[in-house]
Design a protein around this motif. Structure first.
Motif, short mmCIF file in Angstrom:
data_model
loop_
_atom_site.label_atom_id
_atom_site.label_comp_id
_atom_site.label_asym_id
_atom_site.label_seq_id
_atom_site.Cartn_x
_atom_site.Cartn_y
_atom_site.Cartn_z
N GLU A 216 0.83 -1.21 0.00
CA GLU A 216 0.00 0.00 0.00
C GLU A 216 0.86 1.26 0.00
O GLU A 216 0.56 2.24 -0.69
CB GLU A 216 -0.93 0.01 1.22
CG GLU A 216 -2.01 -1.06 1.21
CD GLU A 216 -2.77 -1.12 2.51
OE1 GLU A 216 -2.47 -0.31 3.42
OE2 GLU A 216 -3.65 -1.99 2.65
N VAL A 217 1.97 1.22 0.77
CA VAL A 217 2.82 2.40 0.91
C VAL A 217 3.75 2.57 -0.29
O VAL A 217 3.99 3.69 -0.77
CB VAL A 217 3.65 2.29 2.21
CG1 VAL A 217 4.63 3.47 2.34
CG2 VAL A 217 2.73 2.26 3.42
N ARG A 218 4.29 1.45 -0.79
CA ARG A 218 5.26 1.50 -1.88
C ARG A 218 4.85 0.54 -3.01
O ARG A 218 5.55 -0.44 -3.28
CB ARG A 218 6.66 1.11 -1.36
CG ARG A 218 7.24 2.05 -0.29
CD ARG A 218 7.81 3.30 -0.89
NE ARG A 218 8.84 3.03 -1.88
CZ ARG A 218 10.12 2.76 -1.59
NH1 ARG A 218 10.51 2.71 -0.33
NH2 ARG A 218 11.00 2.57 -2.55
N PRO A 219 3.73 0.78 -3.68
CA PRO A 219 3.25 -0.15 -4.71
C PRO A 219 4.18 -0.24 -5.92
O PRO A 219 4.10 -1.20 -6.68
CB PRO A 219 1.89 0.44 -5.11
CG PRO A 219 1.99 1.89 -4.76
CD PRO A 219 2.83 1.94 -3.53
N GLU A 220 5.06 0.74 -6.05
CA GLU A 220 5.95 0.76 -7.22
C GLU A 220 7.17 -0.14 -7.08
O GLU A 220 7.91 -0.35 -8.05
CB GLU A 220 6.43 2.20 -7.47
CG GLU A 220 7.53 2.70 -6.54
CD GLU A 220 7.08 3.06 -5.12
OE1 GLU A 220 7.95 3.42 -4.29
OE2 GLU A 220 5.87 2.99 -4.84
N MET A 221 7.39 -0.71 -5.91
CA MET A 221 8.61 -1.50 -5.69
C MET A 221 8.60 -2.78 -6.52
O MET A 221 7.75 -3.65 -6.35
CB MET A 221 8.78 -1.83 -4.20
CG MET A 221 9.15 -0.63 -3.35
SD MET A 221 9.57 -1.09 -1.64
CE MET A 221 11.09 -2.00 -1.91
N GLU A 222 9.57 -2.89 -7.41
CA GLU A 222 9.64 -4.03 -8.34
C GLU A 222 9.87 -5.35 -7.60
O GLU A 222 9.43 -6.41 -8.05
CB GLU A 222 10.75 -3.81 -9.36
CG GLU A 222 10.83 -4.90 -10.41
CD GLU A 222 12.02 -4.75 -11.33
OE1 GLU A 222 12.05 -5.44 -12.37
OE2 GLU A 222 12.94 -3.96 -11.01
#
Length: 362
Positions: free
Chosen positions: A281-287
């Protein structure tokens, strides 16, 4: 460089390689029931056995082992058992070799990397569970005056990890489940740890893929080949955290273990999906979340988290039940080790920990 080998029949040759004259064997209470006990007893070398320690080893337990090792003038160590046996052996080795002796196991020296030449005492570890990966890490845990101490030193990494999957055949089913989940969580946490390297990520990936493929036949069919693959996966997960260390799921699990009497692997596993969901939720972009999900066989992190929870249901590993919820949440949220939290890719403060524990508890 540690060497990994498989098969109890290799033990005699390993001992010849080390030049061992008098072997110090660290064993736990399960040793007498092991289906490899006779093979170990048959090795042609003088042996001294030490087993006088608790499942959560105390400093006083380790000191008894140190005294016996020195008294008997042993020159090599064999640890057989779960994480406790191997951890005790590591602590004994450090204290025997360090100039600071047993003082190096307690504050303030326990926080330092003491100078030792680990090669002076060859060390073989035979794990009897598929979970902790302790046979391939340079860390050990013991308790001093009621507080958990993590002992870390490159010199206590076993020179040889001998994997024998037949020992898993007689493990109690619940223990198999808990230790396997510990390995799975270690693999996941190591991958997203801020300390991860290319090598640790490869170890994590291998661990996750092996467990994903073989966990059902290992747990429910007691299949020997599947056991060998899950044991190998646990070793890879151990090698991964030896580089990266664990993160929030482990940090938040320890008080759950003591407060609700849940085994370590079970406690970590109930924490991980809630933490992963929060981080997504906080860092949805983390691959890294997508990479982990694919290794687990899912095309999205959301599906991987849901799949993890379904796996827990299938294994019948439920969340702990709160009795005095407010008091327990307060104790839990204040218990978390900030050092382990620093390894986490998303910051979790005490208030967030409280909210996560509130989701974890039934």
């Amino acid at each position: 460089m540690q060497k990994i080998t498989e098969g109890i029949d290799k033990l005699q040759d390993l001992l010849k390689t080390t030049g061992c004259r008098k072997l110090f064997m660290v064993i736990d209470s399960s040793y007498q029931f092991l289906n490899i006990k006779e093979r170990i007893e048959d090795i042609t070398v003088s042996k001294v056995t030490f087993s006088d320690f608790t499942p959560n080893p105390l400093y006083e337990d380790v000191c008894k082992g140190i005294d016996l090792f020195l008294k008997e003038n042993c020159d090599a160590i064999l640890a057989v058992g779960g994480g406790s046996s191997i951890d005790v052996a590591k602590c004994i080795k450090l204290a025997v070799l360090a100039r600071e002796g047993r003082e190096g196991l307690i504050p303030p020296l326990v926080s330092e990397r003491l100078d030792i030449d680990g090669k002076r005492i060859p060390f073989i570890a035979i794990p009897t569970t598929a979970g902790t990966g302790s046979e391939s890490t340079h860390n050990a845990v013991m308790y001093y005056q009621g507080s958990k101490q993590t002992v870390t030193n490159d010199g206590v990494l076993p020179d040889y990890a001998l994997l024998e999957p037949k020992v898993l055949a007689t493990l109690p089913l619940y223990q198999k489940k808990c230790t396997m989940m510990d390995a799975l969580c270690q693999g996941i946490e190591s991958w997203w740890s801020v300390n991860a390297t290319d090598q640790s990520r490869e170890y994590s990936k291998t661990a996750l893929q092996l467990i994903t493929r073989y966990w059902r036949s290992y747990i429910f069919d007691n299949d020997r080949y599947s056991a060998s693959q899950v044991m190998l996966a646990a070793n890879y997960a151990g090698r991964a955290i030896n580089i990266s260390a664990t993160t929030a799921a482990h940090a938040m699990s320890y008080k759950i273990t003591s407060l609700y009497n849940l085994p370590h692997g079970h406690a970590v596993a109930v924490c991980l999906p809630a933490i992963w969901e929060y981080m997504l939720e906080v860092r949805p972009e983390m691959e890294v979340f997508s990479l982990i999900s694919r290794a687990l066989g899912y095309d999205s992190a959301e599906k991987a988290i849901s799949g993890f929870r379904e796996m827990m249901k299938e294994l019948e590993l439920s969340c702990p039940v709160a009795i005095n919820r407010d008091r327990e949440l307060d104790v839990l949220s204040k218990s978390v080790n900030p050092v382990r939290m620093k390894n986490n890719p998303v910051f979790i403060d005490q208030e967030t920990a409280w909210k996560l524990y509130n989701q974890i508890l039934s």
